[in-house]
Design a protein around this motif. Sequence first.
Motif, PDB file in Angstrom:
ATOM      1  N   HIS A  87       0.855  -1.182   0.157  1.00  0.00           N
ATOM      2  CA  HIS A  87      -0.015  -0.065  -0.039  1.00  0.00           C
ATOM      3  C   HIS A  87       0.847   1.353  -0.197  1.00  0.00           C
ATOM      4  CE1 HIS A  87      -3.152   2.782   0.801  1.00  0.00           C
ATOM      5  NE2 HIS A  87      -2.390   3.264   1.986  1.00  0.00           N
ATOM      6  N   TYR A  88       0.751   2.018  -0.991  1.00  0.00           N
ATOM      7  CA  TYR A  88       1.596   3.281  -1.123  1.00  0.00           C
ATOM      8  C   TYR A  88       0.632   4.319  -0.431  1.00  0.00           C
ATOM      9  CZ  TYR A  88       4.806   2.129  -4.777  1.00  0.00           C
ATOM     10  OH  TYR A  88       6.127   1.788  -5.457  1.00  0.00           O
ATOM     11  N   ARG A  89       1.168   5.267   0.310  1.00  0.00           N
ATOM     12  CA  ARG A  89       0.371   6.283   1.181  1.00  0.00           C
ATOM     13  C   ARG A  89      -0.582   6.617   0.230  1.00  0.00           C
ATOM     14  NH1 ARG A  89       4.397   8.407   3.411  1.00  0.00           N
ATOM     15  NH2 ARG A  89       4.327   7.367   5.322  1.00  0.00           N
ATOM     16  N   SER A  90      -2.007   6.774   0.879  1.00  0.00           N
ATOM     17  CA  SER A  90      -3.138   7.342  -0.084  1.00  0.00           C
ATOM     18  C   SER A  90      -4.293   7.182   1.195  1.00  0.00           C
ATOM     19  CB  SER A  90      -3.095   6.606  -1.064  1.00  0.00           C
ATOM     20  OG  SER A  90      -4.361   6.754  -1.929  1.00  0.00           O
ATOM     21  N   ALA A 108       3.995   3.540   6.149  1.00  0.00           N
ATOM     22  CA  ALA A 108       5.303   3.744   5.903  1.00  0.00           C
ATOM     23  C   ALA A 108       6.044   2.209   5.963  1.00  0.00           C
ATOM     24  CB  ALA A 108       5.866   4.286   7.279  1.00  0.00           C
ATOM     25  N   PRO A 109       7.146   2.320   5.129  1.00  0.00           N
ATOM     26  CA  PRO A 109       7.781   1.178   4.991  1.00  0.00           C
ATOM     27  C   PRO A 109       8.370   0.331   6.257  1.00  0.00           C
ATOM     28  CG  PRO A 109       8.701   2.666   3.370  1.00  0.00           C
ATOM     29  CD  PRO A 109       7.621   3.429   4.477  1.00  0.00           C
ATOM     30  N   GLY A 110       7.870  -0.708   6.333  1.00  0.00           N
ATOM     31  CA  GLY A 110       8.120  -1.658   7.611  1.00  0.00           C
ATOM     32  C   GLY A 110       6.735  -1.723   8.430  1.00  0.00           C
ATOM     33  N   SER A 111       5.908  -0.937   8.175  1.00  0.00           N
ATOM     34  CA  SER A 111       4.394  -1.138   8.872  1.00  0.00           C
ATOM     35  C   SER A 111       3.688  -2.273   8.110  1.00  0.00           C
ATOM     36  CB  SER A 111       3.808   0.103   8.735  1.00  0.00           C
ATOM     37  OG  SER A 111       3.582   0.649   7.403  1.00  0.00           O
ATOM     38  N   HIS A 112       2.888  -2.677   8.805  1.00  0.00           N
ATOM     39  CA  HIS A 112       1.941  -3.861   8.223  1.00  0.00           C
ATOM     40  C   HIS A 112       0.742  -4.081   9.107  1.00  0.00           C
ATOM     41  CE1 HIS A 112       5.226  -5.437  10.690  1.00  0.00           C
ATOM     42  NE2 HIS A 112       4.237  -5.834  11.439  1.00  0.00           N
ATOM     43  N   ALA A 115      -8.691 -16.988  -0.057  1.00  0.00           N
ATOM     44  CA  ALA A 115      -7.441 -16.543   0.809  1.00  0.00           C
ATOM     45  C   ALA A 115      -8.099 -16.108   2.073  1.00  0.00           C
ATOM     46  CB  ALA A 115      -7.072 -15.265   0.356  1.00  0.00           C
ATOM     47  N   SER A 116      -7.906 -16.684   3.137  1.00  0.00           N
ATOM     48  CA  SER A 116      -8.660 -16.395   4.529  1.00  0.00           C
ATOM     49  C   SER A 116      -7.828 -15.399   5.228  1.00  0.00           C
ATOM     50  CB  SER A 116      -8.656 -17.727   5.440  1.00  0.00           C
ATOM     51  OG  SER A 116      -7.213 -17.953   5.502  1.00  0.00           O
ATOM     52  N   VAL A 117      -6.453 -15.190   4.706  1.00  0.00           N
ATOM     53  CA  VAL A 117      -5.913 -13.801   5.392  1.00  0.00           C
ATOM     54  C   VAL A 117      -5.114 -13.144   4.532  1.00  0.00           C
ATOM     55  CG1 VAL A 117      -3.931 -13.321   7.171  1.00  0.00           C
ATOM     56  CG2 VAL A 117      -5.266 -15.273   7.442  1.00  0.00           C
ATOM     57  N   VAL A 118      -5.306 -11.762   4.475  1.00  0.00           N
ATOM     58  CA  VAL A 118      -4.472 -10.744   3.662  1.00  0.00           C
ATOM     59  C   VAL A 118      -3.507  -9.910   4.565  1.00  0.00           C
ATOM     60  CG1 VAL A 118      -5.020  -8.777   2.222  1.00  0.00           C
ATOM     61  CG2 VAL A 118      -6.481 -10.594   2.010  1.00  0.00           C
ATOM     62  N   VAL A 119      -2.362  -9.793   4.214  1.00  0.00           N
ATOM     63  CA  VAL A 119      -1.475  -8.904   4.741  1.00  0.00           C
ATOM     64  C   VAL A 119      -1.092  -8.159   4.136  1.00  0.00           C
ATOM     65  CG1 VAL A 119       0.723  -9.114   6.078  1.00  0.00           C
ATOM     66  CG2 VAL A 119      -0.490 -11.197   6.048  1.00  0.00           C
ATOM     67  N   VAL A 120      -1.308  -6.713   4.646  1.00  0.00           N
ATOM     68  CA  VAL A 120      -0.882  -5.472   3.824  1.00  0.00           C
ATOM     69  C   VAL A 120       0.417  -4.885   4.316  1.00  0.00           C
ATOM     70  CG1 VAL A 120      -1.586  -3.103   3.160  1.00  0.00           C
ATOM     71  CG2 VAL A 120      -3.444  -4.987   3.536  1.00  0.00           C
ATOM     72  N   ALA A 121       1.407  -4.607   3.423  1.00  0.00           N
ATOM     73  CA  ALA A 121       2.671  -3.838   3.838  1.00  0.00           C
ATOM     74  C   ALA A 121       2.740  -2.423   3.203  1.00  0.00           C
ATOM     75  CB  ALA A 121       3.749  -4.606   3.282  1.00  0.00           C
ATOM     76  N   VAL A 146      12.277  -4.606   0.160  1.00  0.00           N
ATOM     77  CA  VAL A 146      12.721  -5.657   0.594  1.00  0.00           C
ATOM     78  C   VAL A 146      12.344  -5.823   2.169  1.00  0.00           C
ATOM     79  CG1 VAL A 146      14.544  -7.498   1.293  1.00  0.00           C
ATOM     80  CG2 VAL A 146      14.405  -6.258  -0.966  1.00  0.00           C
ATOM     81  N   TYR A 147      12.472  -4.910   3.008  1.00  0.00           N
ATOM     82  CA  TYR A 147      12.237  -4.464   4.179  1.00  0.00           C
ATOM     83  C   TYR A 147      11.046  -4.704   4.973  1.00  0.00           C
ATOM     84  CZ  TYR A 147      12.407  -2.452   9.056  1.00  0.00           C
ATOM     85  OH  TYR A 147      11.935  -2.060  10.293  1.00  0.00           O
ATOM     86  N   THR A 148      10.076  -4.105   4.197  1.00  0.00           N
ATOM     87  CA  THR A 148       8.597  -3.906   4.442  1.00  0.00           C
ATOM     88  C   THR A 148       8.084  -5.328   4.043  1.00  0.00           C
ATOM     89  OG1 THR A 148       6.766  -2.678   4.456  1.00  0.00           O
ATOM     90  CG2 THR A 148       7.682  -3.020   2.330  1.00  0.00           C
ATOM     91  N   VAL A 149       8.450  -6.119   3.182  1.00  0.00           N
ATOM     92  CA  VAL A 149       7.878  -7.082   2.748  1.00  0.00           C
ATOM     93  C   VAL A 149       8.374  -8.343   3.903  1.00  0.00           C
ATOM     94  CG1 VAL A 149       7.973  -9.155   1.312  1.00  0.00           C
ATOM     95  CG2 VAL A 149       7.689  -6.967   0.292  1.00  0.00           C
ATOM     96  N   ARG A 150       9.627  -8.210   4.138  1.00  0.00           N
ATOM     97  CA  ARG A 150      10.148  -9.296   5.144  1.00  0.00           C
ATOM     98  C   ARG A 150       9.648  -8.945   6.460  1.00  0.00           C
ATOM     99  NH1 ARG A 150      16.087  -7.864   7.232  1.00  0.00           N
ATOM    100  NH2 ARG A 150      14.854  -6.741   9.051  1.00  0.00           N
ATOM    101  N   GLN A 151       9.175  -7.754   6.874  1.00  0.00           N
ATOM    102  CA  GLN A 151       8.443  -7.679   8.241  1.00  0.00           C
ATOM    103  C   GLN A 151       7.228  -8.199   8.180  1.00  0.00           C
ATOM    104  OE1 GLN A 151      11.802  -6.981   9.626  1.00  0.00           O
ATOM    105  NE2 GLN A 151      10.503  -5.993  11.082  1.00  0.00           N
ATOM    106  N   ALA A 152       6.325  -7.833   7.012  1.00  0.00           N
ATOM    107  CA  ALA A 152       5.209  -8.422   7.129  1.00  0.00           C
ATOM    108  C   ALA A 152       5.211  -9.798   6.995  1.00  0.00           C
ATOM    109  CB  ALA A 152       4.485  -7.809   5.657  1.00  0.00           C
ATOM    110  N   ILE A 153       6.064 -10.756   6.253  1.00  0.00           N
ATOM    111  CA  ILE A 153       6.258 -12.015   6.328  1.00  0.00           C
ATOM    112  C   ILE A 153       6.177 -12.485   7.793  1.00  0.00           C
ATOM    113  CG2 ILE A 153       7.457 -14.022   5.790  1.00  0.00           C
ATOM    114  CD1 ILE A 153       7.823 -12.633   3.011  1.00  0.00           C
ATOM    115  N   LEU A 154       7.205 -11.768   8.690  1.00  0.00           N
ATOM    116  CA  LEU A 154       7.523 -12.321   9.923  1.00  0.00           C
ATOM    117  C   LEU A 154       6.228 -12.099  10.907  1.00  0.00           C
ATOM    118  CD1 LEU A 154      11.210 -10.602  10.250  1.00  0.00           C
ATOM    119  CD2 LEU A 154      10.345 -13.370  10.312  1.00  0.00           C
TER     120      LEU A 154
END
Length: 222
Positions: free
Chosen positions: A74-77, A107-111, A130-136, A150-158
Amino acid sequence: MANPESMDAALSDRAADGGTGPDMPGSRPEPPVSADQESVPGTPGKAAAPPVPLDVVVLNADLKFVDCSLLVGHYRSTTLTGAEAAIDLLMDRRMSRSMSAGLYPSAPGSHQVFGSCGPLPNPRGCATRASVVVVAGLGDEGELRPADLVYTVRQAILAFAQRLFEQEGPVKTAEFSMAATLIGSGGSGISAGCSAQSIVQAAHEANLKLQHADGWPRLGKL
């Protein structure tokens, strides 16, 4: 990885419950650090062991048929567009309601993780598998760098791995699968190829960290 919206329509991703919440002034995460450069906790100078192999599959499909957790950016909008808007309809507007309440990652890193125990019917009678949606969060359009992606997707996966571990019963899942749109490719500076490469790198780095999170499942298929 699944492409945004109906995959025949677009390759871009512009612009579950529980997450990092709205952006606050001065709360931007620290600059990303590659997991490959980090040491094993408690063992200074010793590199982390290689993770289990990651199975990566590229698909051209409709998001309605994604049958595992789905990761989008998600780009800031102030509104949801593209893949997010399509997914929001499939999820009975849970995402847009959260945005209206001021609870949405930017922000990058938020999810944020939007979850359900089963398929979610939408007002038109369809359902997403899809029972779960993760937004980065991706920050402002045009300012996203590959390292930030890379950072924001990594944090979302974690974050999703933590959610799985905490919500499951006594028998824990060892591995999980995720699908992802071509996150960030709707903005300038991030091509579809760059997005795909960054997502795979983020998955690799997440698995390196998950090796040291006792009991948390690893990402086995993307």
